[in-house]
Design an enzyme around this catalytic site. Structure first.
Site, PDB file in Angstrom:
ATOM      1  N   CYS A 236      38.736  29.976  51.462  1.00 44.49           N
ATOM      2  CA  CYS A 236      39.339  30.941  52.403  1.00 44.49           C
ATOM      3  C   CYS A 236      40.545  30.373  53.155  1.00 44.49           C
ATOM      4  O   CYS A 236      41.663  30.815  52.938  1.00 44.49           O
ATOM      5  CB  CYS A 236      38.306  31.390  53.428  1.00 44.49           C
ATOM      6  SG  CYS A 236      37.060  32.475  52.753  1.00 44.49           S
TER       7      CYS A 236
HETATM    8  N1  LIG Z   1      31.813  32.956  49.971  1.00 43.80           N
HETATM    9  C1  LIG Z   1      32.121  33.159  51.253  1.00 43.80           C
HETATM   10  O1  LIG Z   1      31.566  32.543  52.156  1.00 43.80           O
HETATM   11  C2  LIG Z   1      33.201  34.171  51.647  1.00 43.80           C
HETATM   12  C3  LIG Z   1      33.381  34.476  53.016  1.00 43.80           C
HETATM   13  C4  LIG Z   1      34.361  35.391  53.388  1.00 43.80           C
HETATM   14  C5  LIG Z   1      35.149  35.984  52.414  1.00 43.80           C
HETATM   15  N2  LIG Z   1      34.964  35.675  51.094  1.00 43.80           N
HETATM   16  C6  LIG Z   1      35.836  36.356  50.129  1.00 43.80           C
HETATM   17  O2  LIG Z   1      35.043  37.046  49.199  1.00 43.80           O
HETATM   18  C7  LIG Z   1      35.665  37.028  47.914  1.00 43.80           C
HETATM   19  C8  LIG Z   1      34.742  36.462  46.878  1.00 43.80           C
HETATM   20  O3  LIG Z   1      34.398  35.133  47.231  1.00 43.80           O
HETATM   21  P1  LIG Z   1      33.195  34.351  46.563  1.00 43.80           P
HETATM   22  O4  LIG Z   1      33.065  33.072  47.280  1.00 43.80           O
HETATM   23  O5  LIG Z   1      31.998  35.233  46.438  1.00 43.80           O
HETATM   24  O6  LIG Z   1      33.832  34.118  45.114  1.00 43.80           O
HETATM   25  P2  LIG Z   1      33.210  33.591  43.746  1.00 43.80           P
HETATM   26  O7  LIG Z   1      34.215  32.703  43.119  1.00 43.80           O
HETATM   27  O8  LIG Z   1      31.831  33.081  43.953  1.00 43.80           O
HETATM   28  O9  LIG Z   1      33.193  34.918  42.826  1.00 43.80           O
HETATM   29  C9  LIG Z   1      32.253  35.941  42.971  1.00 43.80           C
HETATM   30  C10 LIG Z   1      31.786  36.433  41.614  1.00 43.80           C
HETATM   31  O10 LIG Z   1      32.731  37.365  41.072  1.00 43.80           O
HETATM   32  C11 LIG Z   1      32.524  37.359  39.671  1.00 43.80           C
HETATM   33  N3  LIG Z   1      33.599  38.097  39.020  1.00 43.80           N
HETATM   34  C12 LIG Z   1      34.858  37.679  38.740  1.00 43.80           C
HETATM   35  N4  LIG Z   1      35.557  38.678  38.158  1.00 43.80           N
HETATM   36  C13 LIG Z   1      34.736  39.736  38.074  1.00 43.80           C
HETATM   37  C14 LIG Z   1      34.885  41.068  37.577  1.00 43.80           C
HETATM   38  N5  LIG Z   1      36.024  41.461  37.038  1.00 43.80           N
HETATM   39  N6  LIG Z   1      33.819  41.882  37.667  1.00 43.80           N
HETATM   40  C15 LIG Z   1      32.640  41.472  38.201  1.00 43.80           C
HETATM   41  N7  LIG Z   1      32.450  40.245  38.691  1.00 43.80           N
HETATM   42  C16 LIG Z   1      33.479  39.385  38.625  1.00 43.80           C
HETATM   43  C17 LIG Z   1      32.437  35.889  39.368  1.00 43.80           C
HETATM   44  O11 LIG Z   1      31.809  35.654  38.119  1.00 43.80           O
HETATM   45  C18 LIG Z   1      31.608  35.360  40.545  1.00 43.80           C
HETATM   46  O12 LIG Z   1      30.230  35.278  40.233  1.00 43.80           O
HETATM   47  C19 LIG Z   1      36.959  36.222  48.093  1.00 43.80           C
HETATM   48  O13 LIG Z   1      38.001  37.106  48.370  1.00 43.80           O
HETATM   49  C20 LIG Z   1      36.669  35.391  49.308  1.00 43.80           C
HETATM   50  O14 LIG Z   1      37.858  35.017  49.977  1.00 43.80           O
HETATM   51  C21 LIG Z   1      33.990  34.788  50.694  1.00 43.80           C
END
Ligand SMILES: NC(=O)c1ccc[n+]([C@@H]2O[C@H](COP(=O)([O-])OP(=O)(O)OC[C@H]3O[C@@H](n4cnc5c(N)ncnc54)[C@H](O)[C@@H]3O)[C@@H](O)[C@H]2O)c1
Length: 404
Positions: A236
């Protein structure tokens, strides 16, 4: 009933067999939800037609030119669109620039479904707020900001989230909600840069930044403590602010705070490497050929998430100076293949014992996991470079610990 949709078949299989792939989410919780028929994972997008609401949380990285890469959002939108039914709610949760939901995502959803957002289906943005590694932080008590494409979209989104989350914070639009998340992350990035800069300035004056922050923290108003470190990490804070920088250009606006904070924070690993060289120099040892252990690979304490971790930058820089580099992290036993640091893939964490620790010329603490036994470290390591003030309160030998 929640359907967990992912394009990664390994994650789908793990979840359906009741196995969590994230340290702070227990396998028991997953299994309990599966057994109660409350959750199932799938890679089959056609099942979208069974659901009333779709929540999209896919990655939003930067490309190699450090520009937003929203292809994951658009690909997901394209996969969902043909299966959307009338009245379905689609909420984007991925962090992104203002306009992604009501311009980019709306366009692919409308084109692929032949339906109109706001009339045929509902559209909203609600940023994910999570504090991984903080056991006290529960999703249901973290207030949730929501912006709808239309007032009805907002109402639908409030109804869905209201079933799980105690406090909802409605805002006037998807863009206001997108901008809120960016403000939160930019706020962290800028304040971390400030204490990182003061670490250098005060350090040159012989003043310990950690002592100063502890003292400043006692002010009951108008101050919030941030901690310096070896550089920014995670998916992030090092990334999201630049989503705004990119979008602001379209409006002829400049994001000077974001750029400056980025500059200061990305210079931190070099500073840590210089301090490591100083520490080795004091022992009449050169960087070239010295054995260096980087302690902690995760980007923050007590998690197993190594995405964008500054530890990798430290390892690269140390290796470039000819050091023999290894790492220890109880939560990352072996390094997975990553896009940014493929050359470290397959490297194993060293073992935690006296002989192993004594074999290094210097140990650089990059992440202050609570599970690390710092007193043993003080007994076994000859020289320690501490970027997290992890050795505070541990009895050490004179000139053994170098703050960085
Ligand atoms: N993890 C956190 O703590 C957190 C906190 C705040 C915001 N975010 C935001 O949330 C978003 C996701 O973050 P994350 O950490 O979960 O990412 P991540 O890298 O764990 O990805 C989430 C999932 O999305 C899947 N994916 C990718 N392309 C896809 C598609 N076309 N269709 C379906 N699934 C698909 C991936 O296989 C993965 O399992 C980002 O924008 C991040 O900035 C995350």
């Amino acid at each position: 009933m929640v359907l967990g949709l992912d394009i990664d078949p390994a994650k789908v299989a793990a979840l359906n067999s009741g196995r969590s792939y994230i340290k702070h989410i227990s396998s028991e919780a997953i299994l309990e939800a599966i057994n109660a028929d409350k959750f199932v994972a799938t890679a089959d997008f056609s099942r979208i037609k069974e659901v009333e609401a779709v929540i999209i949380c896919v990655p939003t990285p930067l490309n190699k030119n450090r520009e937003p890469d929203i292809s994951f959002i658009l690909d997901t939108g394209k996969s969902i669109a043909p299966h959307l039914t009338k009245g379905t709610l689609v909420v984007l949760e991925s962090t992104t620039y203002p306009g992604t939901t009501d311009e980019d995502l709306r366009e692919v959803l409308e084109a692929g479904s032949g339906m109109k957002a706001g009339t045929d289906f509902h559209l909203a943005f609600s940023p994910e707020r999570e504090d991984p590694g903080n056991a006290q932080s529960k999703v249901e008590v973290i207030p949730k900001v929501i912006g709808g494409y239309t007032p009805m979209c907002l109402e639908r989104a409030k109804a869905v989230y209201g079933r799980a989350i105690k406090t909802l914070v409605p805002v006037s639009s998807c863009r206001a909600a997108e901008a809120t998340k960016l403000l939160e992350n930019i706020f962290r990035s800028v304040n971390i840069a400030l204490v990182n800069e003061l670490k250098l300035v005060y350090g040159a004056m012989g003043i310990d930044i950690w002592e100063v922050i502890q003292a400043a923290k006692t002010k009951p108003f108008g101050f919030m403590a941030f901690s310096p470190g070896p550089g920014l990490g995670g998916h992030c804070i090092p990334i999201d602010p630049f989503y705004l920088t990119w979008k602001a250009r379209e409006y002829g606006q400049h994001t000077r705070f974001i750029e400056l904070a980025g500059e200061i924070n990305t210079a931190m690993p070099k500073y840590v490497v210089n301090r490591t060289a100083e520490a080795l120099n004091a022992l009449r040892k050169p960087m070239n050929g010295s054995r260096v252990l980087v302690l902690g690979l995760a980007y923050k304490p007590n998690v197993d998430d190594d995405r964008e971790s500054p530890s990798y930058v430290l390892m690269d820089l140390l290796k470039a100076q000819g050091s023999d580099v290894a790492y220890y992290d109880p939560y990352v036993p072996v390094i997975r293949l990553t896009r940014e640091h493929p050359h470290w893939a397959g490297t194993h964490s060293v073992s935690w014992d006296r002989a192993s620790l004594q074999s290094f010329d210097v140990v650089v603490i990059a992440t202050n996991h609570q599970a690390i036994h710092y007193q043993e470290l003080a007994e076994w390591a000859s020289c320690i470079v501490d970027t997290r003030n992890a050795m505070a309160g541990v009895s050490t030998k004179p000139r053994q610990v170098w703050k960085a």
